[in-house]
Design an enzyme around this catalytic site. Structure first.
Site, PDB file in Angstrom:
ATOM      1  N   ASP A   1       4.247  -0.488   9.415  1.00 42.67           N
ATOM      2  CA  ASP A   1       4.348  -1.433   8.762  1.00 42.67           C
ATOM      3  C   ASP A   1       4.087  -3.131   8.934  1.00 42.67           C
ATOM      4  O   ASP A   1       4.528  -3.525  10.112  1.00 42.67           O
ATOM      5  CB  ASP A   1       6.254  -1.869   7.368  1.00 42.67           C
ATOM      6  CG  ASP A   1       5.853  -1.889   6.596  1.00 42.67           C
ATOM      7  OD1 ASP A   1       6.298  -1.628   5.389  1.00 42.67           O
ATOM      8  OD2 ASP A   1       5.864  -3.184   6.302  1.00 42.67           O
TER       9      ASP A   1
ATOM     10  N   HIS B   1       5.043   6.232  -0.770  1.00 37.99           N
ATOM     11  CA  HIS B   1       6.027   6.059   0.342  1.00 37.99           C
ATOM     12  C   HIS B   1       6.768   6.437   0.982  1.00 37.99           C
ATOM     13  O   HIS B   1       7.306   6.019   0.405  1.00 37.99           O
ATOM     14  CB  HIS B   1       4.585   4.474   1.257  1.00 37.99           C
ATOM     15  CG  HIS B   1       5.139   3.812  -0.017  1.00 37.99           C
ATOM     16  ND1 HIS B   1       4.942   3.448  -1.016  1.00 37.99           N
ATOM     17  CD2 HIS B   1       6.468   2.552   0.780  1.00 37.99           C
ATOM     18  CE1 HIS B   1       5.398   2.088  -1.253  1.00 37.99           C
ATOM     19  NE2 HIS B   1       6.230   2.018  -0.369  1.00 37.99           N
TER      20      HIS B   1
HETATM   21  P1  5GP Z   1       8.052  -0.762  -0.883  1.00 37.80           P
HETATM   22  O1  5GP Z   1       8.108  -1.814  -1.867  1.00 37.80           O
HETATM   23  O2  5GP Z   1       6.447  -0.871  -1.902  1.00 37.80           O
HETATM   24  O3  5GP Z   1       8.603  -0.115  -0.774  1.00 37.80           O
HETATM   25  O4  5GP Z   1       6.792  -1.168   0.178  1.00 37.80           O
HETATM   26  C1  5GP Z   1       5.792  -1.384   0.344  1.00 37.80           C
HETATM   27  C2  5GP Z   1       5.613  -1.738   2.404  1.00 37.80           C
HETATM   28  O5  5GP Z   1       4.076  -1.893   2.434  1.00 37.80           O
HETATM   29  C3  5GP Z   1       6.444  -3.180   2.099  1.00 37.80           C
HETATM   30  O6  5GP Z   1       7.491  -3.157   3.563  1.00 37.80           O
HETATM   31  C4  5GP Z   1       4.982  -3.849   3.045  1.00 37.80           C
HETATM   32  O7  5GP Z   1       4.920  -4.628   3.928  1.00 37.80           O
HETATM   33  C5  5GP Z   1       4.085  -2.963   3.639  1.00 37.80           C
HETATM   34  N1  5GP Z   1       2.417  -3.268   3.336  1.00 37.80           N
HETATM   35  C6  5GP Z   1       1.836  -3.902   2.065  1.00 37.80           C
HETATM   36  N2  5GP Z   1       0.705  -4.140   2.325  1.00 37.80           N
HETATM   37  C7  5GP Z   1       0.589  -3.683   3.631  1.00 37.80           C
HETATM   38  C8  5GP Z   1      -1.175  -3.360   4.530  1.00 37.80           C
HETATM   39  O8  5GP Z   1      -1.444  -3.689   4.077  1.00 37.80           O
HETATM   40  N3  5GP Z   1      -0.695  -2.521   5.797  1.00 37.80           N
HETATM   41  C9  5GP Z   1       0.541  -1.872   5.918  1.00 37.80           C
HETATM   42  N4  5GP Z   1       0.963  -1.617   7.069  1.00 37.80           N
HETATM   43  N5  5GP Z   1       1.725  -2.293   5.306  1.00 37.80           N
HETATM   44  C10 5GP Z   1       1.535  -2.904   4.495  1.00 37.80           C
END
Ligand code: 5GP
Length: 129
Positions: free
Chosen positions: A39, A110
């Site tokens: 992440d 994810h």
């Molecule tokens: P959600 O809130 O959708 O469950 O989590 C999305 C996750 O994706 C977050 O923890 C955020 O830090 C991660 N994330 C967002 N954009 C990117 C990116 O471009 N690369 C990576 N490796 N992680 C990302």
């Protein structure tokens, strides 16, 4: 744009772009069915995301519409990733956010894998709960 159960899959979301190789990621594990990568904004010493290789917004979308081999391959890859990260002995947490109440930011299924320290209670208690 693929429409599934009235949930549009946005082909421009950041994880779709990572799968297409348009933006980089720090890869941990990759199989025919899934990609695991660190992440970008880690919430624990180990914070890895595992995504299926297919256009699915959420777990409900995925389990309703993905082929059985992809569903099995994805969950197998989650377990393999936790093992590869060396988390089996100390333990870890997996989490998948779906929709606004869960603050899902990226509309591609994810699973988060957290570990590397004691992780505290499962949910933050909010006022009134
Ligand atoms: P959600 O809130 O959708 O469950 O989590 C999305 C996750 O994706 C977050 O923890 C955020 O830090 C991660 N994330 C967002 N954009 C990117 C990116 O471009 N690369 C990576 N490796 N992680 C990302």
């Amino acid at each position: 744009m693929t429409v599934r159960n009235h949930q549009p899959y946005d082909e421009t979301n950041v994880f779709a772009r990572i799968l297409r190789g348009e933006i980089p990621c720090r890869r941990v594990h990759e199989t025919e069915h899934a990609l695991a990568f660190h992440d970008i904004n880690p919430q624990a010493p180990v914070h890895v995301l595992v995504i299926p290789k297919g256009p699915y917004v959420s777990l409900a979308d995925f389990t309703a519409h993905a082929p059985a081999e992809l569903v099995a391959g994805f969950f197998r890859a989650v377990g393999e990733t936790a093992r590869m990260l060396g988390l089996e002995e100390t333990g870890y947490r997996i989490l998948a956010n779906a929709g606004p109440h869960a603050h899902q930011e990226v509309p591609h299924l994810h699973v988060h894998i957290f570990g590397g320290r004691p992780l505290g209670p499962m949910l933050t208690r909010l006022p009134g709960n």
